[in-house]
Design a protein around this motif. Structure first.
Motif: not given
Ligand code: PEP
Ligand code: MN
Length: 339
Positions: A1-26
């Motif tokens: 799967m490829i998750v495309v994030l919204r433009p110009n997100l601050p790094p801490e918001e990107i990290d939240k999504v990255v953490a969720e992806v890892a939590k879901l097993g990817y």
């Protein structure tokens, strides 16, 4: 799967999504662009939770699937073509072109027997005939039920043809399977997963029609229900889809035949009768199907279409069926199929 994030997100918001992806097993791999960041999520989409629901997060613009939703029906799961054997007759890629023919509805013993004799003489090996009919109006002929199944069995005994007939309801699966060699799941039931599962469990070959407004992906997923219930014997039958066109009853989607040949190892059958709803187009559509390397046809044939109890306008008479059968030969030979 490829998750495309919204433009110009601050790094801490990107990290939240990255953490969720890892939590879901990817395993997340972040690709940072000038404006937008993309997370490639490594892992089997079939065994992990799908990530599509992440679009609910404000940080996420879109989620793209990489793997197909179907598995067992795909060519990735099985390289060799599936060959379905019906009473000793093999149907599939590299096998003789299979002619299934007979009336839309079983009406009487005489109608069925004369049709069986005529279609057999022209090379048909499977006799079709509906005993349970899915009719748009409750006031139209609904089929003879078990009496019709008995007539089909009598025709099989007399002519040595295998029989295909529709099973309309889950409650009738065992009854129909006790007579039929192939169970037809009709267009109106093409996503009736309880019926499809029950039919699959009989172990009989299943001819799965395409639904009236069904996408190819949905159709393959319906077939996936049969395979995932332990029955590998599926014939996919293109029978036309609803479009805006009024010159034909349905639009026979011949591109679907070519696409299925690329996507799946399952045999592909074409039904030109429901496909166009016009007897005068049946031969041309059959030739096209053979030229596309479809594995067989399901054609409605009636001794006197004008007096048919269902679908009279699209059934061919014996003479036209004989022409059809003869005119197919060069097309079948052209794709290199054995006669
Ligand atoms: C039929 O084969 O007569 C029939 C009812 O088909 P479909 O389900 O494709 O309409
Ligand atoms: Mn019909």
């Amino acid at each position: 799967m490829i998750v495309v994030l919204r433009p110009n997100l601050p790094p801490e918001e990107i990290d939240k999504v990255v953490a969720e992806v890892a939590k879901l097993g990817y395993e997340p791999r972040t690709i940072r662009g000038e404006v937008q960041t993309v997370i490639a999520c490594i892992g089997d989409e079939q065994t992990h939770r799908p990530l599509e629901t992440l679009v609910a997060w404000p940080q996420v613009e879109t989620v793209l699937r990489v793997q197909k939703r179907y598995k067992l029906v795909s060519k990735e799961a099985r390289k060799e073509p599936t060959v379905v054997t019906v009473n000793g007759q093999k149907i599939g890629a590299g096998q003789p072109f299979c002619l299934m023919a007979g009336p839309c509805s079983v009406e009487s013993e005489e109608q069925l027997m004369t049709t069986a004799r005529a279609v057999k003489a022209q090379g048909a090996t499977i006799l079709r005939g509906g005993a349970f009919k899915p009719r748009t109006s409750p006031y139209e002929f609904q089929g003879l039920g078990e009496a019709g199944l008995k007539m089909l069995a009598a025709a099989r005994a007399e002519f040595g043809l295998a029989i295909i007939t529709e099973v309309l309801a889950e409650k009738d699966v065992d009854l129909v399977a006790s007579y039929a060699d192939v169970l037809q799941i009709g267009a109106r039931n093409a996503q009736n997963f309880a019926l499809i599962t029950a039919a699959a469990k009989t172990g009989k070959p299943i001819l799965l029609k395409r639904g009236l407004s069904m996408r190819i992906e949905e159709w393959l997923l319906a077939a996936e229900y049969v395979l995932s219930n332990g029955n590998p014997n599926v014939l996919l039958c293109e029978r036309g889809i609803r479009t805006f066109e009024t010159y034909t009853r349905n639009t026979l989607d011949l591109a679907a035949v070519a696409i299925l040949k690329q996507e799946t190892h399952l045999p592909v059958i074409v039904d030109p009768s429901q496909g166009c709803g016009r007897a005068d187009l049946v031969i041309e559509m059959c030739k096209a199907a053979a030229a596309l390397n479809a594995d067989g046809l399901l054609v409605e044939v009636h001794p006197n279409p004008a007096e048919a109890w269902s679908d009279g306008q699209q059934q061919v008479d014996f003479e036209r069926f004989a022409q059809l059968s003869q005119s197919l030969k060069p097309f079948v030979a052209a794709v290199g199929r054995p006669a």
